[in-house]
Design an enzyme around this catalytic site. Structure first.
Site, PDB file in Angstrom:
ATOM      1  N   SER A 212      -6.249   5.748  -1.167  1.00  0.00           N
ATOM      2  CA  SER A 212      -5.373   4.558  -1.243  1.00  0.00           C
ATOM      3  C   SER A 212      -4.348   4.603  -2.370  1.00  0.00           C
ATOM      4  CB  SER A 212      -6.188   3.265  -1.403  1.00  0.00           C
ATOM      5  OG  SER A 212      -7.118   3.140  -0.382  1.00  0.00           O
TER       6      SER A 212
ATOM      7  N   GLY B 208      -1.394   5.857  -1.944  1.00  0.00           N
ATOM      8  CA  GLY B 208      -0.071   5.689  -1.341  1.00  0.00           C
ATOM      9  C   GLY B 208       0.604   7.004  -0.971  1.00  0.00           C
TER      10      GLY B 208
ATOM     11  N   ASP C 152      -0.102   4.926   8.529  1.00  0.00           N
ATOM     12  CA  ASP C 152       0.969   5.577   7.769  1.00  0.00           C
ATOM     13  C   ASP C 152       2.173   5.908   8.652  1.00  0.00           C
ATOM     14  OD1 ASP C 152       0.276   5.557   5.075  1.00  0.00           O
ATOM     15  OD2 ASP C 152      -1.214   7.116   5.399  1.00  0.00           O
TER      16      ASP C 152
ATOM     17  N   GLU D 139     -14.822  17.314   4.849  1.00  0.00           N
ATOM     18  CA  GLU D 139     -14.143  17.357   6.143  1.00  0.00           C
ATOM     19  C   GLU D 139     -12.668  17.750   6.051  1.00  0.00           C
ATOM     20  OE1 GLU D 139     -14.955  13.517   7.719  1.00  0.00           O
ATOM     21  OE2 GLU D 139     -13.648  12.497   6.290  1.00  0.00           O
TER      22      GLU D 139
ATOM     23  N   CYS E 146       0.510 -10.956  20.887  1.00  0.00           N
ATOM     24  CA  CYS E 146      -0.521 -10.328  21.717  1.00  0.00           C
ATOM     25  C   CYS E 146      -1.684 -11.295  21.972  1.00  0.00           C
ATOM     26  CB  CYS E 146      -0.959  -9.005  21.100  1.00  0.00           C
ATOM     27  SG  CYS E 146      -1.560  -7.875  22.359  1.00  0.00           S
TER      28      CYS E 146
ATOM     29  N   ARG F 162      -5.259  -5.029  26.893  1.00  0.00           N
ATOM     30  CA  ARG F 162      -5.785  -4.809  28.236  1.00  0.00           C
ATOM     31  C   ARG F 162      -5.492  -6.008  29.144  1.00  0.00           C
ATOM     32  NH1 ARG F 162      -9.002  -0.594  28.443  1.00  0.00           N
ATOM     33  NH2 ARG F 162      -9.911  -0.548  26.376  1.00  0.00           N
TER      34      ARG F 162
ATOM     35  N   HIS G 147       3.813  -6.151  20.557  1.00  0.00           N
ATOM     36  CA  HIS G 147       3.701  -6.178  19.093  1.00  0.00           C
ATOM     37  C   HIS G 147       5.068  -5.935  18.451  1.00  0.00           C
ATOM     38  CE1 HIS G 147      -0.679  -6.352  18.660  1.00  0.00           C
ATOM     39  NE2 HIS G 147      -0.701  -5.695  19.800  1.00  0.00           N
TER      40      HIS G 147
ATOM     41  N   GLU H 106       5.976  -6.349  15.537  1.00  0.00           N
ATOM     42  CA  GLU H 106       5.863  -5.829  14.161  1.00  0.00           C
ATOM     43  C   GLU H 106       5.938  -4.307  14.103  1.00  0.00           C
ATOM     44  OE1 GLU H 106       3.418  -7.058  15.970  1.00  0.00           O
ATOM     45  OE2 GLU H 106       1.452  -6.240  15.446  1.00  0.00           O
TER      46      GLU H 106
HETATM   47  N1  GLN Z   1      -7.757  -8.421  23.124  1.00  0.00           N
HETATM   48  C1  GLN Z   1      -6.548  -8.658  23.831  1.00  0.00           C
HETATM   49  C2  GLN Z   1      -6.326  -7.664  24.955  1.00  0.00           C
HETATM   50  O1  GLN Z   1      -6.913  -6.621  24.975  1.00  0.00           O
HETATM   51  C3  GLN Z   1      -5.368  -8.667  22.884  1.00  0.00           C
HETATM   52  C4  GLN Z   1      -5.137  -7.350  22.219  1.00  0.00           C
HETATM   53  C5  GLN Z   1      -4.233  -7.460  21.019  1.00  0.00           C
HETATM   54  O2  GLN Z   1      -4.020  -8.535  20.481  1.00  0.00           O
HETATM   55  N2  GLN Z   1      -3.730  -6.342  20.565  1.00  0.00           N
HETATM   56  O3  GLN Z   1      -5.537  -7.916  25.832  1.00  0.00           O
END
Ligand code: GLN
Length: 547
Positions: A20, A22, A77, A154, A386, A468, A513, A515
């Site tokens: 950790s 960096g 990373d 490892e 999500c 999913r 996502h 982000e």
């Molecule tokens: N658990 C939910 C799904 O699989 C949302 C997944 C998430 O937020 N990345 O659809």
């Protein structure tokens, strides 16, 4: 591949003393500096653990799972590499011992080793080198970060492989950077170099003499300490680089440049480049130093104890803050706490924006539903990501449409007949867990005139997924009839990607996502809009403290 062997130069970043420190930021900052000199850079991470990828691990193990455009579940990373540079990362840029052995064992079963005894040296090391070359294609300079800490059992095959590479490719084509800790011992009031000396000794005992030492410490290393480290570790004094703790990681490229790190690297590798063009990094530094206000954002999730679980969200908020000229104070709130009967929704009152991030499983889901309800009813700017979209849909079913039987997800309610969050048929048939979610970049059509459309200023976007379950479209009309608009839909019209509540200044939830695609120089439109709305919300609530 022969091209890569001939044209690409390699920089390996290892770490010592503790984890950790960096390494990812060092690799990324160096990558950024080399790009400013016009070089094409590749960045990769080699992780010594046995999982094929981190996709099956809880974020509490190694932090968030970063997803590349081509749908690989990788180490966080890679997020830093993408945020700091323009490198286009793919599946090839993240590999693990698990993947290396998987490849070696399948070659063995195919009979590719022609009767030989398959061994760590030379077969596993050869596979590691093959992976390194594959990750480096097309780059002038390929930076490879070796996960873990020197001395770990490892990590040995990786270190042996990179040791061989200097021998095979020559001194001018391979460079070793080692990152260590120089701790401050309060009782002695001194920075201590001994752990660095030992770590370098360990590295040399396996045949690697580092060229550059990057020393992490609380404050800048004084010159005489650099000299001491240089003497004991067999490096030139100007090749001991200080990495002092900083409040904002985006100041690191300039901090390293001030110590001539990029010049030392190109000199050592015998590369001529143009002068670095640092104006974008200077502009970022100016924004970091001159915020004009502050907003507070609550992230209501379930992995709140581990700092790195929501790394990309944290960075995206920071980018959006820089863009909007405010600092963003982030509080992580454990959604399970919101489930207690004594929890008072007023505790969310101090926040100017609320995020419900992604997640798996039903722990804390009812708490997230309460946070969504608070944001929706109290008109607090809200971004659901999500699972955050899925929870927002459940909350809407329960509290607005009154469809309590639908207000659940098949993820944890396997017997539910028609849940609002359900599985697509392709997903129903899957048995294996690893790498089988909807992963990576998918296109999405935006509705003109919507809040999402206004944020993106585009009609078609591509965003990264990792889930999913999906919104159950049998409820689409009922949602729309009650003011929940689907402003982002897959081009075939089947998948609901963004929904937003009309009777609210800014309540937006996305199935992907966002982000994963935000950068300091190019903040993500949804985060940018969220922070802009948070500023507006703050000014309305507290007109005397204009942000
Ligand atoms: N658990 C939910 C799904 O699989 C949302 C997944 C998430 O937020 N990345 O659809």
């Amino acid at each position: 591949m022969s091209d890569t062997r001939q044209h690409t130069k390699f920089i390996f970043v290892t770490g010592g003393v503790v984890s950790s420190l960096g390494k990812g930021i060092v690799a990324s900052s160096l990558g950024a500096l080399l790009e400013t000199r016009g070089l094409r850079v590749a960045l990769s991470k080699a992780d010594p653990y046995l999982n094929i990828d981190p996709g099956t691990m809880s974020p509490t193990q190694h932090g968030e799972v970063f997803v590349t455009e081509d749908g690989a579940e990788t180490d966080l990373d890679l997020g830093h590499y993408e945020r700091f540079t323009h490198a286009q990362l793919s599946r090839a840029n993240s590999f693990t011992t698990g993947q290396v052995y998987d490849a070696v064992l399948s070659k063995e079963r195919n009979g590719d080793y022609l009767g030989g005894t398959v061994q760590v040296v030379p077969h596993v090391t050869a596979q590691i080198k093959e992976n390194i070359f594959r990750a480096s294609e097309g780059a002038d300079i390929s930076i490879i970060e070796i996960g873990g800490t020197v001395g770990d059992i490892e990590g040995l095959p990786f270190l042996e492989a990179i040791r061989q590479m200097r021998y095979e490719l020559g001194q001018a084509n391979v460079l070793y950077i080692h990152l260590t800790l120089v701790p401050y011992i309060a009782a002695a009031r001194e920075l201590k170099t001994k752990p660095t000396q030992h770590s370098v000794k360990e590295l040399r005992s396996i045949g690697i003499q580092p060229d550059i030492l990057v020393c992490r410490s609380e404050s800048l290393l004084p010159e005489e300490l650099k000299l001491k480290i240089a003497r004991f570790c067999n490096v030139a004094p100007n090749q001991v680089i200080s990495a002092e703790d900083v409040a904002n990681i985006y100041t690191m490229p300039l901090a390293f440049h001030a110590q001539k790190l990029d010049q030392i690297v190109v000199d050592a590798l015998g590369i001529w480049t143009r002068k670095p063009d640092l104006h974008e990094w200077h502009a970022i530094a100016r924004r970091i130093e001159n915020p004009k206000g502050q907003v507070k954002i609550a992230v209501v999730g379930k992995y709140t104890l581990v700092a790195d679980s929501y790394k990309s969200i944290e960075e995206s908020l920071l980018h959006a803050g820089l863009y909007n000229e405010v600092t963003v104070e982030i509080d992580y709130i454990d959604s399970a706490d919101l489930e207690s009967p004594t929890w008072d929704p007023q505790q969310l009152r101090p926040y100017h924006g609320i995020i419900v991030p992604g997640g798996f499983g039903n722990r804390g889901v009812n708490g997230k539903i309460r946070a969504v309800e608070f944001a929706r009813v109290e008109q607090v700017p809200f971004l659901g990501i999500c699972l955050g979209l899925q929870v927002a849909a459940i909350e809407f079913c329960r509290n607005v449409l009154g469809k309590t039987e639908a207000a659940t997800s098949l993820e944890w309610d396997m017997d539910a007949e028609k849940p609002v969050i359900t599985l697509m048929n392709e997903q129903r048939a899957l048995v294996k867990k690893g790498g089988t979610m909807r992963l990576g970049g998918y296109p999405c059509q935006l509705q003109a005139g919507s809040k999402a459309g206004a944020a993106y200023q585009q009609e078609q976007i591509t965003e990264r997924h990792r889930h999913r379950y999906e919104f159950n479209t049998i409820y689409k009309e009922a949602f729309e009839g009650s003011g929940m608009t689907f402003s982002g839909i897959s081009p075939d019209g089947k998948l609901m990607e963004i929904m937003e509540y009309d009777a609210h200044p800014w309540f937006v939830a996305c199935q992907f996502h966002p982000e994963l695609k935000s950068k300091p120089m190019k903040p993500h439109p949804l985060f940018r809009a969220l922070i802009q709305e948070a500023k507006r919300h703050k000014n309305e609530k507290e007109p005397s403290h204009v942000a």
